[in-house]
Design a protein around this motif. Sequence first.
Motif, PDB file in Angstrom:
ATOM      1  N   THR A   1      13.496  38.156  -2.346  1.00  0.00           N
ATOM      2  CA  THR A   1      14.579  39.121  -2.155  1.00  0.00           C
ATOM      3  C   THR A   1      14.232  40.415  -2.894  1.00  0.00           C
ATOM      4  OG1 THR A   1      16.248  37.366  -1.997  1.00  0.00           O
ATOM      5  CG2 THR A   1      17.035  39.580  -2.482  1.00  0.00           C
ATOM      6  N   ALA A   2      14.521  41.533  -2.249  1.00  0.00           N
ATOM      7  CA  ALA A   2      14.328  42.836  -2.880  1.00  0.00           C
ATOM      8  C   ALA A   2      15.570  43.685  -2.658  1.00  0.00           C
ATOM      9  CB  ALA A   2      13.102  43.547  -2.316  1.00  0.00           C
ATOM     10  N   ARG A   3      15.945  44.490  -3.665  1.00  0.00           N
ATOM     11  CA  ARG A   3      17.097  45.374  -3.552  1.00  0.00           C
ATOM     12  C   ARG A   3      16.793  46.694  -4.243  1.00  0.00           C
ATOM     13  NH1 ARG A   3      21.334  42.569  -5.734  1.00  0.00           N
ATOM     14  NH2 ARG A   3      21.620  43.737  -7.658  1.00  0.00           N
ATOM     15  N   ILE A   4      17.131  47.790  -3.588  1.00  0.00           N
ATOM     16  CA  ILE A   4      16.919  49.133  -4.126  1.00  0.00           C
ATOM     17  C   ILE A   4      18.217  49.921  -3.980  1.00  0.00           C
ATOM     18  CG2 ILE A   4      15.647  51.305  -3.901  1.00  0.00           C
ATOM     19  CD1 ILE A   4      13.316  49.716  -2.764  1.00  0.00           C
ATOM     20  N   THR A   5      18.601  50.629  -5.032  1.00  0.00           N
ATOM     21  CA  THR A   5      19.737  51.554  -4.946  1.00  0.00           C
ATOM     22  C   THR A   5      19.305  52.912  -5.482  1.00  0.00           C
ATOM     23  OG1 THR A   5      20.666  51.125  -7.149  1.00  0.00           O
ATOM     24  CG2 THR A   5      21.308  49.627  -5.374  1.00  0.00           C
ATOM     25  N   ALA A   6      19.843  53.961  -4.894  1.00  0.00           N
ATOM     26  CA  ALA A   6      19.582  55.333  -5.344  1.00  0.00           C
ATOM     27  C   ALA A   6      20.867  56.126  -5.188  1.00  0.00           C
ATOM     28  CB  ALA A   6      18.458  55.974  -4.531  1.00  0.00           C
TER      29      ALA A   6
END
Length: 662
Positions: free
Chosen positions: A482-487
Amino acid sequence: MKRAIAMVFLCVCIQSVPAQTARHSITDSTYQISGVEVTETRGHHAVTSTAPLHVLGREEMVGMGITDIADAMHRMPGINLRDYGGAGGMKTVSVRGFGSKHTGVSYDGVMLSDCQSGEIDLSRYSLDNVENLQLMVGDNDDIFIPARQAANASHLSINTIRLPSNDLHPHFTGQVKFGSFGYVTPFLRYEQSVSPKLAFSLSGEYTYAENDYPFTLRNISVATEERRVNSRMNSGHGELNVAWHPDSANRVSLKLYYYDNDRQLPGQVRYYTNLCEDRLRDRNFFAQLHWLSRLGSSLSLKTMAKFNWSASDYRDPLMPNGFNDGAYWQRELYATASLLYAPTEHLSFDYSADYSFNNLNSSLKTDVRPYRHTVLQSFTAKYAGRRLTVMARLLWSLYLNDSRNGESARNMRRLSPSLSLSYRLVNNYDFFVRVSYKNIFRAPTFNENYYFHYGNPDLQPEATDQFNLGLTWQHHFGSHTTARITADGYVNHVKDKIVAMPHNMFVWTCVNIERVKSYGADFTLKFSHRFNGRHAVTADAGYSHIIAENRADSESSDYGKQLAYTPRNSASFSIGYENPWVSLSFHGYGISSRWANNEHYRGTEIDGFWDFGITAWHDFRLARHNLHVRLDLKNLFGKQYEIVSFYPMPRRNYLVTIKYNI
């Protein structure tokens, strides 16, 4: 701008959606109609949230090498933590340059308060009893909340371990932590589900620390090795929790909490002298009752009540005639009710009303015995479709101030709108854009209004506007990765900002800055992969950049300069490897240089730093139960640094944790 926001709010309120008979979820509470109990869900959706939301769960914090709540705050983006060093140092949190008074803190859904200073000391609360931590910036899509929670620019939620369960056996946790500089903390927790509907838990913790850690004192070309003095800490707290589910439509919980801390205050490091004998005793008791009820297929009610009492007693034996001595007592009565109406699967409304009474008295001859009545009301509408989620809220605030023995602060009232939305950019993929706006104001604290020599009863409240634009993405690569990115990028405006500058750990000097503008960006990355068997790797990283400047008077000496104690850059990371032998985590956090005052006088710049650590842990089976052993090496490279000017932090140190669960 506010009129436009209000018009959008009304449009959302009257939006019509076809009626549905089933409801899958309602904001922070989940209800299933067919014979399942009413429950409150602690974990919200950070990816689909309409405003920035950061969640740290219990297991995740172990893998990241987090040892206390203050350490957890270092791992969240946009956080500015004030830490006075050592186990006994006060720790307060500020988000995106707003200041700690704009960050509300709740404990199991009920807001913590300090009407005197407006700041919550996070060192009072133990991580060993916590299930998860949630940091919300602005108003996200949780609408079933008290109005008091909505009245903050940001909100930290501390949620303890949930009760009850279908396991009717008693459960006991015994733990001891010991580490450098005389630190020792025993912790006990007893939990018992009397029935599937009734359970209770008792927990207690005691902390002792000498805090006499070494540091290097530099005066131009001369460097001497010193030790912190007058730093001893004695602290303890106990907590009772009772949870009762009389039927599938009701949930009642009760919490009793007591905290007592008798500590020495080390004071600022000065050249040629370490003389300091300041002492402070803090005590706090609160009782809170929480009732959640489902009144029908589309109507739910949440009510809470709280009584809070706290006392602080400051002594400075070196000051003649006890000039600096002072004892303070504050009390609060608080009640709130929230009514949630969900006519369809996609549309829901909430009305919340809060009332609180606060008063403060002290041993000072100048005490005017102030008190305050606060009434808060919020009306919220939410539309949640397959791709679009929109939340709009209006908050009405009323503060009635008075005092028994002197001039009182002015009364204040305000109508504050907020609007947030998230939109799924690609069907069937967790890729969202989110936009949010919130207008809110903060009433001055009793210290800011009445404190001797520093208070001003004519202070204006701080008015804030915050805008946020962000992207969130999450993807599951098969069943193991699982991968998660927030900006997120943001712009904040504060009018009539009240800045608190530390004189020592107990006395603050208040400076008013008419206008402050801040803008910046937050980024987070989370990755996890589980191999076959008992192997897994995790990686977490966060970075924040903020510019927070005084924009009031172009002729003033501090115009266009970064606010005191606000670093432009901060970052954190952790890399973990779980395995059957010894699990490991390498982690660190760092901040850039910052200034100890708004004018940036020569010699007041505080150097930036990186603090690295290693955590190793293993679980053993002992007499059919679990024994957890953990070693934390902190500040691995022995870096000397300061978060607050002239309060050096500990250099290399260790912490050993031994926990046994029955």
